[in-house]
Enzyme design. Structure first.
Site, PDB file in Angstrom:
ATOM      1  N   CYS A  27      -9.415  55.748  13.710  1.00  0.00           N
ATOM      2  CA  CYS A  27      -9.543  56.527  12.476  1.00  0.00           C
ATOM      3  C   CYS A  27      -8.396  57.513  12.324  1.00  0.00           C
ATOM      4  CB  CYS A  27     -10.882  57.278  12.471  1.00  0.00           C
ATOM      5  SG  CYS A  27     -12.318  56.189  12.429  1.00  0.00           S
ATOM      6  N   GLU A  55     -18.248  61.571  11.405  1.00  0.00           N
ATOM      7  CA  GLU A  55     -16.804  61.333  11.484  1.00  0.00           C
ATOM      8  C   GLU A  55     -16.589  59.910  11.029  1.00  0.00           C
ATOM      9  OE1 GLU A  55     -13.649  59.610  12.446  1.00  0.00           O
ATOM     10  OE2 GLU A  55     -14.093  59.982  14.561  1.00  0.00           O
TER      11      GLU A  55
END
Length: 464
Positions: free
Chosen positions: A268, A234
């Site tokens: 993020c 990720e």
């Protein structure tokens, strides 16, 4: 980077740690391998009991843990408390559901018969020691969302946390120890980034998961590919936040502020690129800029603070360079846009900033702005909104504001992202798969998809 707690609110170094040497790393790898041999045979009932005990301990420790996170990486204290509560919730979710999520699957009778078997099952079996390379921005949540499903699946964990959150990293190991997990089920490795490669190459480590930067992801993926090991990545995100004419503008603008500056913009999945239909662009921009200007920037330990310092001096420098490049290339600064210089805020602060008139030549159009900086785009119609949204190397999540179902269908079909949130901001939840496409990585965390990532999906065929 030294392994140390450095308070980003004032730059003071509070604690430093020596990196583990080869002997200690070897001892811990041996322990992980030995522990896995027996832990893998434990029942879901026993694993659930242990994880629930860990969640109870976390609840009891919540205030202390929140203050440690705020001290180490600058997260506003109210958000740090919310992070601990979210972690305890996720632990309970997996403790209650893992057995169902990993239950044997049986193919259709017709397919079993056609194969010549009397019975066929698909069973999920644990892989072994899993290396987790985790970031500083959500220092508890990023680890727990890996650890809870991994431990419930029967794996054991090895954590290489970010070097600026060592106290949080050590706390997590202690948390599982106090909950009653066998020694070696979850271990924190106080090591530098340069030591990761050797550990990943060790045959006793069966897989890896990384949340972090694209360069770090490339390094781990490269080694994992060479060693033929499963990896979940990720990485970065530059999520679009699209506002169409039918949207509730007041709510869309209000949520947009939160979506951009959660965790001081160091997330993020924070919305970063705000793409607004030309018919409502001016009205949205006015509301959004007003909301960004009204945010309280200050000491992250104060209850009223909404935006704290960036986690490091280098992080602020990187953000400044993106903004300065955009300004030199013609971007319009609607608010913020320069370093905060106030004697009562000596740390690594940067103000909530909104930039307009963004062009493709600007670095900020292609790179992730990891801090409270938003970019505004004007879209002539739905087609252009989709084009701008997809004009990014990242594809983690996305946000769409519209009350037109035709718009929703189009965005869900065409946006290149791991998630599409309609009339709300992106947030992770243990029940929903989380991850991205393109340079945002591959694989999924959370939900049933996440717990199965580190399982050996085994077909069991039995003849008559």
């Amino acid at each position: 980077m030294p392994i140390a707690t450095v308070n980003p609110a004032n730059g003071e170094t509070l604690k430093t740690y020596e990196a583990m040497g080869e002997e200690e790393i070897e001892r811990r790898l041996q322990l992980a391998e030995a522990t896995f041999r027996t832990y893998r045979t434990t029942s879901f009932v026993d694993r659930s009991r242990l994880l629930l005990q860990a969640a109870n301990h976390l609840d009891a420790d919540a205030e202390d843990v929140a203050r440690v996170m705020t001290t180490e990486m600058g997260k506003p204290i109210t958000q740090a408390r919310a992070e601990t509560a979210k972690c305890a919730k996720a632990m309970r979710w997996y403790a209650e559901r893992a057995e169902e999520l990993l239950a044997d699957e049986e193919p259709a009778d017709s397919d079993v018969k056609d194969s010549g078997a009397s019975r066929v099952r698909v069973r999920y079996r644990p892989l072994g020691p899993i290396l987790a390379v985790m970031p500083w921005n959500f220092p508890l949540w990023q680890v727990i969302r890996f650890a809870a499903p991994a431990l419930m699946a029967g794996n054991v964990g090895l954590l290489k946390h970010a070097s600026n959150v060592p106290q949080t990293a050590l706390y997590i190991e202690d948390l599982f120890h106090r909950a009653g997990y066998p020694e070696g089920c979850f271990q924190t490795l106080l090591i530098g980034a340069g030591q990761v490669d050797d550990i990943l190459r060790d045959d006793r480590v069966k897989a890896a998961t990384l949340t972090g930067s694209e360069p770090a992801g490339r390094a781990v993926a490269s080694t994992s590919g060479e060693m033929v090991k499963k990896t979940v990545l990720e990485l970065g995100g530059s999520d679009p936040y699209v506002v169409m004419p039918s949207a509730d503008l007041d709510r869309a603008a209000r949520i947009a502020v939160t979506a951009r500056v959660q965790n001081t913009g160091q997330s993020c999945i924070a919305a970063k690129r705000f793409i607004v239909h030309t018919d409502v662009y001016d009205a949205f921009a006015d509301r959004f800029v007003e909301g960004m200007k009204a945010l309280v920037v200050g000491d992250p330990m104060r209850e009223e603070t909404e935006v704290g310092p960036l986690s490091s001096e280098q992080g602020r420098t990187d953000l400044e360079e993106l903004v300065d490049d955009a300004k030199r290339s013609g971007a319009t600064v609607l608010c913020g846009g320069h370093r905060i210089r106030r004697p009562e805020l000596p740390g690594w602060y940067y103000p909530p900033t909104v930039l307009a008139d963004i062009t493709r030549e600007m670095r900020i159009h292609r790179e992730e702005a990891f801090g409270p900086v938003a970019t505004l785009y004007r879209a002539a119609d739905l087609d252009e909104a989709v084009l701008i949204a997809n004009d990014s190397p990242f594809g983690l999540s996305s946000n769409v504001w519209t009350r037109d179902e035709a718009d929703v269908d189009r965005f869900v079909r065409d946006l290149e992202a791991g998630s599409v949130y309609v009339n709300g901001m992106t947030a992770s939840h243990p029940a929903f798969p989380f991850g991205g496409v393109k340079r945002s990585g591959f694989g999924r965390e959370l939900s049933g998809h996440g717990i199965r990532e580190f399982c050996n999906i085994t077909t069991v065929w039995q003849g008559a």
